[in-house]
Scaffold this motif. Structure first.
Motif: not given
Ligand code: PMP
Length: 405
Positions: A93-94, A121, A123, A174, A199, A201-202, A222, A224-225
């Protein structure tokens, strides 16, 4: 049929002991565990397929290329993108957000505005701050209320400036688990001609986003989530945006022609995929998506919502425990504190009991500042968790309270 004991057998890590106790893994918001099929997909790649992709005439290179591209197609179908070339492999995601923020400088002038939300986040804050520093654009924040929900009336006011060029907001927070009303937010951004990046990711561990129905310009997540490996993620971008954005990194794979006088760019998606990618993990993300579809997103949501309801009820019964975030429209995350006890101390005692939770600011320091707290304890549940595990968490919190108060 959703059979939790069979599902748990798919995840080898769940049967291990930590600190002499059976592992209770409630740090799914940070990263999910991986089923055996995903672990096998990675080993299989290195055992029998390993070759560089896209440039070889030899058989292994073609097999590796087919596997990688068929994973891209699975991801396209999963998020309902119109074209596979709108699906860009990134490091996560980052990486995806930085790709967009970096190229977006082409479309900004000093005084333009970028909106992020109070729930982001880091990011989805810092890349936009870097962009503002480069361009003279101004970062503005969509505020939230005491429930941890965005205030849409304030969003409307911010959009009314007529200067907003980009809105960057998460689908699900998150830190608190808030599910944001992104469909509405996307429409509103488009009404004023702003682009919008979600975003996700969550969100992707819990639901299947439909990028065409949402009509977002960008959607980042991402692997990995969502039961996949670390080091790989996805940027979905609408074709017209990806055509307009400049390349993020230069190198092999992303060019059409290189001379010392200048270079031209490869077609999408390769324009944004410089260098040898994370081939094994890109393939394994496709396997993770297949696995989640085999379980079924309806089953995943049902199980996670039951766990959330059960845990909310149990934790609410603990004296001095305060849960942060909304009561409804949230995902299976409980962010809490106990009066007079530092979250880190609770996390440490829980760890001794084999219970993995996250403590701290969860890479969302502005959320913590809003509530004037240093951090929270965050228990985040996945479909492979059980009510019995929540009972262990509750007993652990009671014990931590007795030891620390
Ligand atoms: N955005 C959110 C809402 C997240 O929860 C996370 C991971 N904790 C990220 C961005 C960043 O993801 P990554 O570290 O896998 O790039």
């Amino acid at each position: 049929m959703f059979d939790i004991s069979n599902i748990r057998k798919d995840f080898p890590i769940l049967s291990q002991q930590v600190n002499g106790k059976p592992l209770v893994y409630f740090d799914n918001g940070a990263t999910s565990q991986k089923p055996q099929v995903v672990i096998d997909a990675i080993s299989k790649y290195y055992e029998v397929i390993n070759a560089n992709i896209h440039r070889g005439v030899h058989t292994l290179s073609q097999i590796a290329t087919d596997a990688y591209e068929s994973s891209r197609e699975k991801i396209r179908a999963h998020i309902n993108a119109s074209h596979a070339h709108e699906v860009i492999f990134t490091s996560g995601t980052t990486g995806a957000i930085n790709l967009v923020a970096s190229g977006f400088s082409e479309f900004l002038k000093a005084g333009d505005e970028i909106l992020v939300s109070a729930l982001e986040h880091h990011s989805n804050i810092v890349p936009w701050q870097l962009l503002c520093a480069k361009t003279g654009a101004v970062l503005k924040v969509i505020p939230m209320d005491e429930n941890g929900e965005l205030i849409l009336a304030e969003y409307d006011k911010l959009l009314a400036s007529g200067k907003v060029k980009m809105v960057a907001v998460n689908h699900i927070s998150n830190a608190l688990g808030t599910v944001n009303p992104i469909a509405e937010m996307i429409n509103k951004a488009h009404e004023v001609g702003a682009a919008i990046l979600i975003d996700g990711a969550q969100a992707v561990p819990h639901m299947q986003p439909d990028v065409q129905a949402l009509d977002c310009d960008f959607y980042a997540f991402s692997a990995h989530k969502m039961c996949g490996p670390t080091g790989v993620g996805i940027l979905y971008g609408k074709e017209n945006w990806l055509q307009k954005l400049p390349p993020y990194q230069g190198g092999g794979e992303m060019i059409k022609e290189v001379t010392f006088e200048g270079s031209t760019w490869a077609d999408l998606p390769h324009k944004f995929e410089a260098g040898t990618p994370n081939i094994a993990d890109g393939i394994a993300l496709g396997t993770a998506i297949d696995y989640m579809h085999d379980i079924g997103f309806e089953n995943i949501q049902k199980q996670e919502m039951e766990l959330l309801a059960y845990a909310t009820e149990k934790l609410s019964g603990i004296e001095g425990l305060r849960i942060f975030g909304p009561k409804e429209r949230k995902t299976s995350v409980i962010s809490f504190n106990i009066d007079g006890i530092h979250p880190y101390d609770i996390g440490t005692i829980l760890d001794k009991m084999g219970v993995a939770v996250r403590t701290g600011h969860h890479c969302a320091q502005p959320v913590m500042s809003f509530f004037c707290i240093p951090g929270t304890v965050r228990a985040s549940f996945s479909f492979y968790n059980t009510k019995e595990e929540i009972d262990i968490l509750v007993a652990g919190i009671e014990k931590a309270k007795r030891m620390l108060s």
